[in-house]
Design an enzyme around this catalytic site. Sequence first.
Site, PDB file in Angstrom:
ATOM      1  N   LYS A  53       0.837  -1.203   0.000  1.00 37.23           N
ATOM      2  CA  LYS A  53       0.000   0.000   0.000  1.00 37.23           C
ATOM      3  C   LYS A  53       0.873   1.255   0.000  1.00 37.23           C
ATOM      4  O   LYS A  53       0.599   2.218  -0.724  1.00 37.23           O
ATOM      5  CB  LYS A  53      -0.954  -0.030   1.198  1.00 37.23           C
ATOM      6  N   GLN A  97      -5.125  -2.217   9.760  1.00 35.60           N
ATOM      7  CA  GLN A  97      -4.820  -3.485   9.103  1.00 35.60           C
ATOM      8  C   GLN A  97      -5.369  -4.637   9.949  1.00 35.60           C
ATOM      9  O   GLN A  97      -5.099  -4.718  11.148  1.00 35.60           O
ATOM     10  CB  GLN A  97      -3.305  -3.606   8.886  1.00 35.60           C
ATOM     11  N   ASP A 120     -11.281   1.755   3.866  1.00 35.81           N
ATOM     12  CA  ASP A 120     -11.579   0.340   3.625  1.00 35.81           C
ATOM     13  C   ASP A 120     -13.076   0.095   3.443  1.00 35.81           C
ATOM     14  O   ASP A 120     -13.476  -0.989   3.005  1.00 35.81           O
ATOM     15  CB  ASP A 120     -11.107  -0.509   4.818  1.00 35.81           C
TER      16      ASP A 120
END
Length: 304
Positions: A53, A97, A120
């Site tokens: 990322k 994460q 997300d």
Amino acid sequence: MGIWLEGKPLADRIRDQVAREVALAREAKGTVPGIVAVIVGDNPASQSYVRMKEKACRALGLWSEVLRLPAGTTRDVLKARIDELNAADHVDGILVQLPLPPPLDSQEAISWLRPDKDVDGFHPYNLGLLMENRPGLRPCTPTGIVELIKSTGVAIEGSEAAIVGRSMIVGKPLAAMMTNENATVTVCHSRTRDLAQVTSRAGILIAALGKPGFFGPEHVKEGAVVVDVGSNAVSDPAEIRRLFGDDPKREQDLRDKGYTWAGDVHPRVIEKAGWLTPSPGGVGPLTIAFLMKSTLEAYQHRRG
Ligand code: GUN
């Protein structure tokens, strides 16, 4: 014989478009979108995702930071750090994460994010917007899957789609997205009684189970679009031979790294499917491309 459906060409188009808009923002306003990834503990897969990322952010002109917290981080400390990021004006996207190490509760931590920074698309508010089919930040992997299916030219509307896996990251949001696209959706999971009977009727099959090479031709309808979301590290030589025969590249992987990557779909499914995404190289590049796009959208929405 089907067609391998690679993710990179579509991912490159999305990335180019994001890079252009980021450059325009830099010229017009002197700012660029930015993301902070929060990572707790030292899960190797999580470290590797976060590195990919960061690399994508650098390539497209966004800024990124990683907030690394030790495995023993308490709930209160994690919440305080997320609150700081929620309040920081220059932070457009926050990504926690997953998975978080126990006893931290992933769903609870996601609920602490400001919904308009939840790139997300996992916050309950954003999932609610998805259920209502209203605009909002969407989970990146399911978005990539829908766009990849559209790129084949096969109509989603009116199709029978089988999704195997019911996670909050892929299966459940994808079921809502495919329903919004007017597919007839069946969500299968570990308790589904006759899986092959369900999946072999589906013109569109999405495999997100987490078992290397589980899906064979008997699971697949002739000519179907098959999307393999699985990404499994395989180190057993007998298993590698079952999946890839005596492919020298796989044997090299095993010697170099001690494992090789395999999807949930056995590669010989290409002989029966109309399209099959490779793994790696199918869905993965799209997840990252759509994360970049969501970060740009969060920036435009909040400070554009
Ligand atoms: N872990 C596995 N996939 C994902 C993802 O898409 N986002 C986050 N935050 N964690 C993950």
